[in-house]
Design a protein around this motif. Structure first.
Motif, mmCIF file in Angstrom:
data_model
loop_
_atom_site.group_PDB
_atom_site.id
_atom_site.type_symbol
_atom_site.label_atom_id
_atom_site.label_comp_id
_atom_site.label_asym_id
_atom_site.label_seq_id
_atom_site.Cartn_x
_atom_site.Cartn_y
_atom_site.Cartn_z
ATOM 1 N N PRO A 51 -43.975 -22.776 -12.131
ATOM 2 C CA PRO A 51 -44.527 -21.630 -12.864
ATOM 3 C C PRO A 51 -44.075 -20.309 -12.258
ATOM 4 C CG PRO A 51 -46.192 -22.565 -11.415
ATOM 5 C CD PRO A 51 -44.996 -23.493 -11.347
ATOM 6 N N GLY A 52 -44.179 -19.235 -13.035
ATOM 7 C CA GLY A 52 -43.755 -17.925 -12.568
ATOM 8 C C GLY A 52 -44.509 -17.443 -11.345
ATOM 9 N N THR A 53 -45.734 -17.959 -11.144
ATOM 10 C CA THR A 53 -46.524 -17.529 -9.988
ATOM 11 C C THR A 53 -45.901 -17.957 -8.660
ATOM 12 O OG1 THR A 53 -47.891 -19.501 -10.355
ATOM 13 C CG2 THR A 53 -48.728 -17.411 -11.197
ATOM 14 N N ASP A 54 -45.003 -18.956 -8.692
ATOM 15 C CA ASP A 54 -44.339 -19.370 -7.454
ATOM 16 C C ASP A 54 -43.484 -18.251 -6.871
ATOM 17 O OD1 ASP A 54 -45.511 -21.791 -7.821
ATOM 18 O OD2 ASP A 54 -43.675 -22.979 -7.639
ATOM 19 N N LEU A 55 -43.078 -17.311 -7.732
ATOM 20 C CA LEU A 55 -42.239 -16.206 -7.270
ATOM 21 C C LEU A 55 -43.012 -15.233 -6.389
ATOM 22 C CD1 LEU A 55 -40.330 -15.510 -10.600
ATOM 23 C CD2 LEU A 55 -39.296 -16.303 -8.465
ATOM 24 N N ILE A 56 -44.339 -15.246 -6.498
ATOM 25 C CA ILE A 56 -45.150 -14.276 -5.753
ATOM 26 C C ILE A 56 -44.942 -14.445 -4.254
ATOM 27 C CG2 ILE A 56 -47.498 -13.514 -5.267
ATOM 28 C CD1 ILE A 56 -48.240 -14.396 -8.121
ATOM 29 N N LYS A 57 -45.007 -15.696 -3.770
ATOM 30 C CA LYS A 57 -44.805 -15.944 -2.339
ATOM 31 C C LYS A 57 -43.338 -15.890 -1.965
ATOM 32 C CE LYS A 57 -48.963 -18.696 -1.473
ATOM 33 N NZ LYS A 57 -49.483 -20.007 -0.994
ATOM 34 N N LYS A 58 -42.486 -16.378 -2.860
ATOM 35 C CA LYS A 58 -41.056 -16.421 -2.551
ATOM 36 C C LYS A 58 -40.455 -15.023 -2.448
ATOM 37 C CE LYS A 58 -40.447 -20.840 -4.956
ATOM 38 N NZ LYS A 58 -40.077 -21.679 -3.790
ATOM 39 N N ALA A 59 -41.034 -14.048 -3.183
ATOM 40 C CA ALA A 59 -40.457 -12.702 -3.228
ATOM 41 C C ALA A 59 -40.930 -11.804 -2.088
ATOM 42 C CB ALA A 59 -40.781 -12.034 -4.565
ATOM 43 N N GLY A 60 -41.866 -12.270 -1.292
ATOM 44 C CA GLY A 60 -42.339 -11.467 -0.168
ATOM 45 C C GLY A 60 -43.063 -10.213 -0.618
ATOM 46 N N ASP A 61 -42.556 -9.040 -0.208
ATOM 47 C CA ASP A 61 -43.203 -7.767 -0.548
ATOM 48 C C ASP A 61 -42.775 -7.220 -1.905
ATOM 49 O OD1 ASP A 61 -44.610 -7.683 1.841
ATOM 50 O OD2 ASP A 61 -42.978 -6.678 2.909
ATOM 51 N N VAL A 62 -41.860 -7.895 -2.590
ATOM 52 C CA VAL A 62 -41.406 -7.407 -3.897
ATOM 53 C C VAL A 62 -42.508 -7.657 -4.926
ATOM 54 C CG1 VAL A 62 -39.679 -7.639 -5.712
ATOM 55 C CG2 VAL A 62 -39.010 -7.887 -3.315
ATOM 56 N N SER B 92 -53.327 -15.494 -11.543
ATOM 57 C CA SER B 92 -52.088 -15.110 -10.867
ATOM 58 C C SER B 92 -52.248 -13.773 -10.148
ATOM 59 C CB SER B 92 -50.935 -15.035 -11.871
ATOM 60 O OG SER B 92 -51.067 -13.924 -12.729
ATOM 61 N N MET B 93 -53.058 -12.875 -10.711
ATOM 62 C CA MET B 93 -53.323 -11.608 -10.025
ATOM 63 C C MET B 93 -54.094 -11.850 -8.737
ATOM 64 S SD MET B 93 -54.136 -8.927 -13.112
ATOM 65 C CE MET B 93 -54.402 -7.609 -11.945
ATOM 66 N N ARG B 94 -54.997 -12.811 -8.783
ATOM 67 C CA ARG B 94 -55.723 -13.142 -7.558
ATOM 68 C C ARG B 94 -54.785 -13.754 -6.518
ATOM 69 N NH1 ARG B 94 -59.763 -15.293 -11.389
ATOM 70 N NH2 ARG B 94 -61.429 -13.763 -11.596
ATOM 71 N N MET B 95 -53.712 -14.378 -6.984
ATOM 72 C CA MET B 95 -52.724 -14.969 -6.085
ATOM 73 C C MET B 95 -51.776 -13.921 -5.507
ATOM 74 S SD MET B 95 -51.817 -18.323 -8.398
ATOM 75 C CE MET B 95 -50.444 -18.802 -7.360
ATOM 76 N N GLY B 96 -51.798 -12.697 -6.064
ATOM 77 C CA GLY B 96 -50.962 -11.647 -5.512
ATOM 78 C C GLY B 96 -50.051 -10.956 -6.491
ATOM 79 N N ALA B 97 -50.063 -11.371 -7.762
ATOM 80 C CA ALA B 97 -49.256 -10.653 -8.755
ATOM 81 C C ALA B 97 -49.760 -9.222 -8.863
ATOM 82 C CB ALA B 97 -49.328 -11.351 -10.115
ATOM 83 N N VAL B 98 -48.840 -8.275 -9.023
ATOM 84 C CA VAL B 98 -49.240 -6.874 -9.046
ATOM 85 C C VAL B 98 -49.955 -6.521 -10.335
ATOM 86 C CG1 VAL B 98 -47.041 -6.065 -9.990
ATOM 87 C CG2 VAL B 98 -48.422 -4.532 -8.588
ATOM 88 N N ASP B 99 -49.610 -7.190 -11.440
ATOM 89 C CA ASP B 99 -50.235 -6.916 -12.733
ATOM 90 C C ASP B 99 -49.755 -7.966 -13.729
ATOM 91 O OD1 ASP B 99 -51.783 -5.706 -14.645
ATOM 92 O OD2 ASP B 99 -50.867 -3.726 -14.446
#
Length: 477
Positions: free
Chosen positions: A59-70, A87-94
């Motif tokens: 899923p797209g949410t896997d990118l949240i950890k893989k992208a680091g600070d991006v 996904s926002m709770r997981m760290g997505a910016v919006d």
């Protein structure tokens, strides 16, 4: 030039989004899955990643950890709105709901990139220093967006001093809470904090309230009375909405700031006072001073240290976190534990503009908790009409709607820049052979009834069953 990675498995959406972003000055790379994005690109090289939530494979949410600070912006349909919130709770910016308007997407991209500049080493060190500081000068204030983090850092620097502070922000943003935080973490924390709303006191009484009066100073002054400034001696005086202060009171306040003394009305003696002054306003004092509606010398005296509060609509995912916190507080206060926001309520909270800011959100949550009949709060008890919110956003951005009588050219190059109507027509035509009406509606984030109505409006007939499928049904019977 900022670099953006678009991760989307639907080629029509991916290509249209790339063209839209490139036209607005961004460099864009593409990928159809998380695996392809990792294989083709170095994720940390981008300023922003825009990803669909549901992708083939991971899923797209896997990118949240893989992208680091991006920062990662998640695209989702209404049907998966709850997952978008997770996904926002997981760290997505919006997140942004599909089908999205071009102006909404560009506004979101501009805001996110502005709020999340490419990390620098010194920025990381500064962030670590702030987070490791044991003294918390922002207790009671919820916020994790860049604007609020900057505010917290400024409060840390401002609080230990005795300099005058000017707090700026729209009505309802929490200016008094900021003033309390400054006082609580200053050297005067053990002393009195006096809060005065200058707009709530009649002009004829403001001077006597602030400076006090002696017995017999005017009709009705049967005894001497200490003013609020004198009552704050040794502590802090917070003057909210100082822009509403009458000119006569401004002159007396200026003398107090300059000389550190006050004189009660009717008295010939001055009294020394040691008071730290914090002022707040939602008005532009600089413009008022230029127009002669506020004393310039007073403006320069109170504008020593300045703290700016962002409006709620510009605080990104802070809005949802704040709403959930307020829900817990109100539910506990009213003995209604276990309450949660429905997907429609979350959509309403995160798309509504909140002109009344935090105060309006707080009252909306309190009203919803009182009126809710079950455990789930919907947008209706919040008093937010989702359709009206979307209509107002579209009107405000000047969206050109399609004519009911002249259908658009739906056979043009798929790489063209698509409007909402173009996107709808192309998506339906490309997928109606492989998807049911229910699946089409879910993917578009609308109801089946709405799908039917749009088919009628854009003159897109439903695809009739093929003869092969008819023979199969006949054979089955």
């Amino acid at each position: 030039m900022q670099q953006i990675l678009v991760v989307e498995d639907e080629s029509v959406i991916r290509t249209a989004l790339r063209r839209l972003l490139e036209r607005n000055g961004y460099t864009v790379a593409e990928a159809a899955s998380v695996q392809e994005a990792e294989a083709k690109h170095n994720l940390i090289d981008f300023d922003l990643i825009i990803s669909d939530l549901r992708l083939p494979g991971a899923p797209g949410t896997d990118l949240i950890k893989k992208a680091g600070d991006v920062p990662v912006l998640i695209m989702t349909s209404y049907a998966s709105l709850r997952s978008a919130v997770d996904s926002m709770r997981m760290g997505a910016v919006d997140y942004i709901a599909k089908p999205f308007d071009h102006s909404d997407m560009i506004s979101a991209v501009e805001r996110i990139i502005a709020d999340h500049p490419t990390p620098r080493v010194e920025d990381s060190q500064r962030s670590a220093t702030v987070s490791d500081d044991s003294g918390d000068p922002v207790s009671g204030i919820i916020g994790n967006c860049p604007a609020m983090l900057r505010l917290f850092e400024h409060i840390k620097k401002v609080a230990p001093t005795d300099s005058s502070v000017l707090v700026l922000g729209e009505t309802g943003t929490g200016k008094e809470q900021v003033a309390r935080s400054v006082h609580q973490h200053s050297k005067r924390a053990g002393k009195t904090l006096i809060c005065v709303n200058c707009a709530a006191i009649p002009d004829t009484l403001i001077e006597s309230e602030l400076f006090g009066y002696e017995k017999g100073a005017f009709t009705g002054a049967n005894a001497s009375r200490m003013g609020l400034i004198e009552a704050a001696d040794g502590g802090t005086l917070f003057l909210d909405e100082i822009g509403e202060l009458p000119m006569e009171a401004q002159a007396r306040l200026l003398r107090f700031i300059q000389e550190g003394e006050i004189r009660r009305i009717g008295s010939v003696h001055s009294r020394k006072v040691n008071v730290r002054l914090i002022c707040a306003t939602h008005r532009n004092l600089h413009s008022l001073a230029a127009e002669g509606l506020f004393r310039q010398d007073l403006y320069y005296r109170i504008n020593v240290l300045r703290l700016a509060l962002p409006p709620l609509r510009e605080r990104g995912k802070d809005i949802l976190h704040l709403a959930e916190h307020l829900l817990q507080v109100q539910a506990q206060r009213l003995g209604k534990t276990g309450m949660e926001l429905s997907p429609r309520a979350i959509q309403a909270i995160t798309t509504y503009q909140w002109p009344g800011n935090v105060r309006e959100l707080q009252h909306a949550i309190e009203r919803a908790v009182v009126l809710a009949e079950g455990q789930e709060i919907d947008n209706e008890v919040l008093g937010i009409d989702l359709e009206l919110v979307n209509i107002n956003r579209i009107r405000g951005q000047g969206i050109q709607t399609a004519s009911h009588h002249t259908p658009r050219n739906i056979t043009s190059d798929p790489a063209e820049d698509l409007s909402l109507e173009d996107y709808f027509q192309r998506f339906v035509l490309e997928h109606q052979d492989s998807m049911s009406e229910t699946e089409l509606a879910q993917k578009l984030g609308i109801s089946r009834k709405c799908l039917w109505e749009r088919r009628q409006r854009f003159e897109i007939p439903r695809k009739k069953a093929s003869s092969g499928s008819g023979r199969r049904r006949k054979a089955a019977s």
